[in-house]
Design a protein around this motif. Structure first.
Motif, mmCIF file in Angstrom:
data_model
loop_
_atom_site.group_PDB
_atom_site.id
_atom_site.type_symbol
_atom_site.label_atom_id
_atom_site.label_comp_id
_atom_site.label_asym_id
_atom_site.label_seq_id
_atom_site.Cartn_x
_atom_site.Cartn_y
_atom_site.Cartn_z
ATOM 1 N N CYS A 90 37.565 54.639 3.568
ATOM 2 C CA CYS A 90 36.588 54.561 4.665
ATOM 3 C C CYS A 90 36.935 55.532 5.791
ATOM 4 N N VAL A 91 38.213 55.596 6.169
ATOM 5 C CA VAL A 91 38.643 56.517 7.225
ATOM 6 C C VAL A 91 38.424 57.962 6.783
ATOM 7 N N ILE A 114 35.320 63.041 7.336
ATOM 8 C CA ILE A 114 34.450 64.079 6.753
ATOM 9 C C ILE A 114 33.154 64.164 7.554
ATOM 10 N N ALA A 115 32.554 63.017 7.828
ATOM 11 C CA ALA A 115 31.295 62.987 8.581
ATOM 12 C C ALA A 115 31.495 63.509 10.005
ATOM 13 N N PHE A 119 30.636 67.718 14.155
ATOM 14 C CA PHE A 119 31.111 68.558 15.246
ATOM 15 C C PHE A 119 31.174 70.026 14.898
ATOM 16 N N GLY A 120 30.997 70.397 13.646
ATOM 17 C CA GLY A 120 30.808 71.789 13.279
ATOM 18 C C GLY A 120 32.043 72.521 12.823
ATOM 19 N N VAL A 145 27.904 68.223 3.141
ATOM 20 C CA VAL A 145 29.209 68.223 3.801
ATOM 21 C C VAL A 145 29.533 69.564 4.448
ATOM 22 N N GLN A 146 29.196 70.666 3.790
ATOM 23 C CA GLN A 146 29.562 71.993 4.293
ATOM 24 C C GLN A 146 28.336 72.734 4.816
ATOM 25 N N ASP A 147 28.551 73.409 5.936
ATOM 26 C CA ASP A 147 27.523 74.313 6.435
ATOM 27 C C ASP A 147 27.453 75.529 5.539
ATOM 28 N N LYS A 148 26.382 76.268 5.671
ATOM 29 C CA LYS A 148 26.275 77.532 4.946
ATOM 30 C C LYS A 148 26.767 78.650 5.864
ATOM 31 N N PRO A 149 27.174 79.773 5.292
ATOM 32 C CA PRO A 149 27.565 80.907 6.144
ATOM 33 C C PRO A 149 26.380 81.355 6.999
#
Length: 169
Positions: free
Chosen positions: A13-14, A19-20, A25-26, A90-94
């Motif tokens: 859970c932690v 991850i979230a 926060f970026g 989960v991951q931003d794109k470039p």
């Protein structure tokens, strides 16, 4: 034995919460840690320790929590590899910051990168003017990659420094 399953559940859970939180926060916040960021990480680790192990603060409880974190991290990375939608969540794109000598000011504003920070990154790649940049990108890990238009210069990577205004922390 039931107490160890509780530790595993709490640790997972932690992990998912962290991850979230990092996603929220970026990625640019991870590119280079300053003093305040290191302190934050230390305090977070201390804050979530009890949430993971509860009253079992012995060696076995800590090892079970650590093992659970390693295992969930391993499987989470595998899932992201096989499930593109999860990776996208989960991951931003470039993000393109400069394309063929043109600065993408809307992208800079969206990402919270100042023109001065972009120019610093470009100069640290050995390039004097943004007009000489063929491509500058904020990568998924928070680094700024720059490719110049000069065939003799190679692509280099720059760890973006996060400048805090609170007393230059």
């Amino acid at each position: 034995m039931n107490a160890y399953f509780d530790i595993i559940f709490r640790s997972v859970c932690v992990y998912l919460f962290m991850i979230a939180a990092i996603r929220l926060f970026g990625k640019k916040e991870l590119s280079q840690l300053n003093t305040a960021d290191v302190i934050l990480i230390l305090l977070i680790s201390n804050a979530v320790q009890n949430a993971m192990v509860g009253s079992n603060t012995g060696l076995i409880g800590g090892l079970v929590a650590a093992l659970a974190l390693f295992i969930i991290n391993f499987f989470f990375k595998k899932l992201m590899f096989y499930i593109p939608a999860l990776k996208k969540l989960v991951q931003d794109k470039p993000e393109i910051l400069v394309h063929n000598g043109t600065v993408e000011f809307k992208t800079l504003a969206k990402l919270g990168i100042t023109h001065d920070e972009l120019m610093e990154a470009i100069r640290e790649h050995g390039i004097e003017h943004y007009q000489e940049v063929r491509l500058a990108m904020l990568e998924i890990d928070g680094n700024i990659s720059v490719i110049s238009g000069d065939a003799q210069l190679k692509q280099t990577k720059h760890k973006r420094r996060i400048h805090k205004t609170l007393g230059n922390v």
